[in-house]
Structure formats: C-alpha cells, structure tokens
Scaffold this motif. Structure first.
Motif, PDB file in Angstrom:
ATOM      1  N   PRO A  30       0.797  -1.250   0.018  1.00  0.00           N
ATOM      2  CA  PRO A  30       0.088  -0.030   0.099  1.00  0.00           C
ATOM      3  C   PRO A  30       0.986   1.358   0.022  1.00  0.00           C
ATOM      4  O   PRO A  30       1.765   1.458   0.801  1.00  0.00           O
ATOM      5  CB  PRO A  30      -0.848  -0.096   1.225  1.00  0.00           C
ATOM      6  CG  PRO A  30      -0.551  -1.488   1.920  1.00  0.00           C
ATOM      7  CD  PRO A  30       0.725  -2.053   1.230  1.00  0.00           C
ATOM      8  N   LYS A  31       0.538   2.208  -0.892  1.00  0.00           N
ATOM      9  CA  LYS A  31       1.345   3.486  -1.047  1.00  0.00           C
ATOM     10  C   LYS A  31       0.396   4.684  -1.154  1.00  0.00           C
ATOM     11  O   LYS A  31      -0.825   4.535  -1.350  1.00  0.00           O
ATOM     12  CB  LYS A  31       2.276   3.648  -2.079  1.00  0.00           C
ATOM     13  CG  LYS A  31       3.505   2.518  -1.759  1.00  0.00           C
ATOM     14  CD  LYS A  31       4.610   2.834  -2.805  1.00  0.00           C
ATOM     15  CE  LYS A  31       5.843   2.066  -2.775  1.00  0.00           C
ATOM     16  NZ  LYS A  31       6.958   2.499  -3.594  1.00  0.00           N
ATOM     17  N   VAL A  32       1.023   5.765  -0.991  1.00  0.00           N
ATOM     18  CA  VAL A  32       0.279   7.077  -1.103  1.00  0.00           C
ATOM     19  C   VAL A  32       0.902   8.077  -1.764  1.00  0.00           C
ATOM     20  O   VAL A  32       2.000   8.421  -1.795  1.00  0.00           O
ATOM     21  CB  VAL A  32      -0.074   7.758   0.329  1.00  0.00           C
ATOM     22  CG1 VAL A  32      -0.929   9.086  -0.052  1.00  0.00           C
ATOM     23  CG2 VAL A  32      -0.901   6.556   1.330  1.00  0.00           C
ATOM     24  N   LYS A  33       0.365   8.600  -2.970  1.00  0.00           N
ATOM     25  CA  LYS A  33       0.923   9.834  -3.992  1.00  0.00           C
ATOM     26  C   LYS A  33       0.887  10.982  -3.180  1.00  0.00           C
ATOM     27  O   LYS A  33       0.367  11.174  -2.054  1.00  0.00           O
ATOM     28  CB  LYS A  33      -0.211   9.512  -5.234  1.00  0.00           C
ATOM     29  CG  LYS A  33      -0.119   8.401  -5.997  1.00  0.00           C
ATOM     30  CD  LYS A  33      -0.845   8.716  -7.076  1.00  0.00           C
ATOM     31  CE  LYS A  33      -1.184   7.260  -8.204  1.00  0.00           C
ATOM     32  NZ  LYS A  33      -1.766   7.568  -9.150  1.00  0.00           N
ATOM     33  N   VAL A  34       1.534  11.735  -3.949  1.00  0.00           N
ATOM     34  CA  VAL A  34       1.820  13.003  -3.347  1.00  0.00           C
ATOM     35  C   VAL A  34       0.458  13.888  -3.031  1.00  0.00           C
ATOM     36  O   VAL A  34       0.394  14.576  -2.195  1.00  0.00           O
ATOM     37  CB  VAL A  34       2.639  14.119  -4.272  1.00  0.00           C
ATOM     38  CG1 VAL A  34       2.819  15.443  -3.760  1.00  0.00           C
ATOM     39  CG2 VAL A  34       4.111  13.365  -4.316  1.00  0.00           C
ATOM     40  N   ASP A  35      -0.566  13.461  -3.949  1.00  0.00           N
ATOM     41  CA  ASP A  35      -1.924  14.290  -3.698  1.00  0.00           C
ATOM     42  C   ASP A  35      -2.680  13.352  -2.769  1.00  0.00           C
ATOM     43  O   ASP A  35      -4.055  13.605  -2.791  1.00  0.00           O
ATOM     44  CB  ASP A  35      -2.547  14.364  -5.046  1.00  0.00           C
ATOM     45  CG  ASP A  35      -2.999  13.006  -6.039  1.00  0.00           C
ATOM     46  OD1 ASP A  35      -2.536  11.847  -5.115  1.00  0.00           O
ATOM     47  OD2 ASP A  35      -3.291  12.874  -6.801  1.00  0.00           O
ATOM     48  N   LEU A  36      -2.075  12.537  -2.081  1.00  0.00           N
ATOM     49  CA  LEU A  36      -2.676  11.749  -0.890  1.00  0.00           C
ATOM     50  C   LEU A  36      -3.592  10.633  -1.635  1.00  0.00           C
ATOM     51  O   LEU A  36      -4.537   9.899  -0.768  1.00  0.00           O
ATOM     52  CB  LEU A  36      -3.584  12.695   0.013  1.00  0.00           C
ATOM     53  CG  LEU A  36      -2.897  13.511   0.974  1.00  0.00           C
ATOM     54  CD1 LEU A  36      -3.707  14.170   1.734  1.00  0.00           C
ATOM     55  CD2 LEU A  36      -1.487  12.843   1.537  1.00  0.00           C
ATOM     56  N   THR A  37      -3.462  10.389  -2.771  1.00  0.00           N
ATOM     57  CA  THR A  37      -4.435   8.959  -3.466  1.00  0.00           C
ATOM     58  C   THR A  37      -3.773   7.904  -3.035  1.00  0.00           C
ATOM     59  O   THR A  37      -2.231   7.766  -3.131  1.00  0.00           O
ATOM     60  CB  THR A  37      -4.410   9.519  -4.927  1.00  0.00           C
ATOM     61  OG1 THR A  37      -4.793  10.830  -5.249  1.00  0.00           O
ATOM     62  CG2 THR A  37      -5.141   8.341  -5.470  1.00  0.00           C
ATOM     63  N   LYS A  38      -4.425   7.073  -2.472  1.00  0.00           N
ATOM     64  CA  LYS A  38      -3.997   5.626  -2.131  1.00  0.00           C
ATOM     65  C   LYS A  38      -3.950   4.634  -3.185  1.00  0.00           C
ATOM     66  O   LYS A  38      -4.796   4.913  -4.262  1.00  0.00           O
ATOM     67  CB  LYS A  38      -4.999   5.090  -0.933  1.00  0.00           C
ATOM     68  CG  LYS A  38      -4.772   6.033   0.227  1.00  0.00           C
ATOM     69  CD  LYS A  38      -5.679   5.225   1.434  1.00  0.00           C
ATOM     70  CE  LYS A  38      -5.539   5.979   2.628  1.00  0.00           C
ATOM     71  NZ  LYS A  38      -6.351   5.152   3.670  1.00  0.00           N
TER      72      LYS A  38
END
Length: 246
Positions: A30-38
């Motif tokens: 599981p990761k999170v992008k810079v714009d907080l999209t998982k």
C-alpha cells in the motif's frame, strides 16, 4: 507465507502477500501519492519453491527437505534453515503440532524408516542447543553453557554438548525435542505473544555402530524472529537488547 495471527486480525490488518505459482509470490504494498491518493504497488519475487498459507508442512518437506536425506545417507552434512519475521510460522514449520507434523519429525520418521530398511548398521543420535545473547546453551542438559571451538582442521565443534542416542524410534526423538523446546527462551513482543528469542539448532546424525564413527548429519536451525522497529516501540529494555542480538 503464514496466515494472520490474532493480534494482526484484531488490528484489522490485511494479508498483502499472494502466492501466484509454484515458484513466485507477489507483495501488494500500500502506498500514497503526493496528492494523498492511495494505491497499491505490486512486487514480484521468484524462488525455487513458494508455499501459501494453505500448504502443509508435509508438502514443504517433500519438496525442500527430503532430497537432503540422500546427502546424509551418503556421509554428507545438510542444513535446513527457517528464518523470517516473528510470528511468520518458523517454529510451527519446524515443530508442527499433533495434526500437522513439523520438519523435525517428518525427517526423523524417514531416517528411522530408511535405516531399518536399508542401513541396519546405522543408528540415530541427536543433540539440541540454542544461541541466546551470543552464548550457547544445551537444551537437553538443563541449559548448561557450552562452547563453540574451532579445531586444527578448521571444523567448528560444540564443546560440552551432550549427544543422545541411539534412539529407538520417532516417539523417543519427539519426547527429546519437546523437552528441549520447553527449555528454549521465549518472550512476548509487539508482534507475537510467544516469540522465540533464541536460535535453536537440532542436530540429527547417523552413527555407524560397527566403527562408532559419524556417518552423516542433518541440522535444523530455527532462527529467532526478527521484528520491524515499529513492533518494538513499546518493548522493555531486555526485549530491545534481545532484538539487537537477533
């Protein structure tokens, strides 16, 4: 990979490892992008063999351990290591339970069967010790300290370690293993309530009764469970020092 334990289930954690074939697994990170999209990033790993949580100890034994016994009967030495994070099932794989025998006993059963059928001149012996805090202890002799020493031939010998035998059958070996395992260091950690805090080494060796010399040996090494830093946040000083040693 093993199934989630009780603590992991209570915390609502998910199983992120999938066994996709006989020789590969995928870790779903599981990761999170810079714009907080998982999102989930998949990582594929290849091995000689891969086993899922539904695989039995016997399946693992047939594929990974049974071929080593030919080495033992050919006067060789073989080793089987179990390593990984605490709670991942190392001790269960090695020790097993009444419904699902572990690698120790599965190998022993075949050793006894083959010596009785093919090599009546050979007898089965064993020794069992642990490495805890950088020191060695004989699990079959009240945890008395023993020493690792190198001889003139550059061979490591465990000085003071008692060898038990000749053993009559699998049941007698099982009783010895259970006694030794009860003396092993365990502790409650953030990831596992009954975590092995020491490395346990079981030697099962064959001895030629005609000469008294060793014929071959297989070693089972059940390593202590390693942990992530996050799992040690609430540990006491002793557990943190144990973790550093491991």
């Amino acid at each position: 990979p093993g199934s989630l334990n009780r603590k992991e289930t209570e915390r609502g954690e998910a199983d992120i490892v999938s066994v996709t074939s006989q020789d590969s697994i995928i870790v779903h990170e599981p990761k999170v992008k810079v714009d907080l999209t998982k999102y989930v990033e998949d990582h594929q790993f290849r091995f000689d063999y891969s086993f899922g949580e539904d695989s039995s100890n016997e399946q693992l034994y047939v594929e990974c351990v049974r071929p080593l016994l030919d080495t033992v009967f050919s006067s060789g030495k073989a080793s089987c290591f179990a390593y990984g994070q605490t709670g991942s099932g190392k001790t269960h794989t090695m020790m097993g339970n009444p419904r699902n025998m572990g690698l120790y006993l599965l190998a022993a059963a075949e050793l006894f069967e083959r010596t009785n059928r093919e090599h009546p001149e050979l007898s089965v012996w064993c020794s069992f010790f642990e490495i805890y805090g950088g020191k060695l202890f004989d699990l079959l002799n009240d945890r008395k300290p023993v020493l690792a020493r190198e001889d003139g031939k550059k061979v490591i010998n465990i000085v003071g370690l008692i060898e038990h035998g000749p053993l009559a059958d699998v049941q007698s070996l099982m009783e010895i293993i259970e006694y030794g395992n009860s003396n092993r260091k365990t502790g409650c950690t953030g990831a596992n309530e009954d975590s092995s805090r020491s490395h346990a080494i079981l030697h099962i060796h064959l001895r030629d009764d005609r000469t008294g010399l060793r014929h071959g040996k297989i070693s089972f090494i059940d390593l202590a469970g390693s942990e992530r830093g996050a799992d040690t946040a609430h540990s006491n000083r002793v557990l943190r020092l144990e973790g550093a040693e491991i």
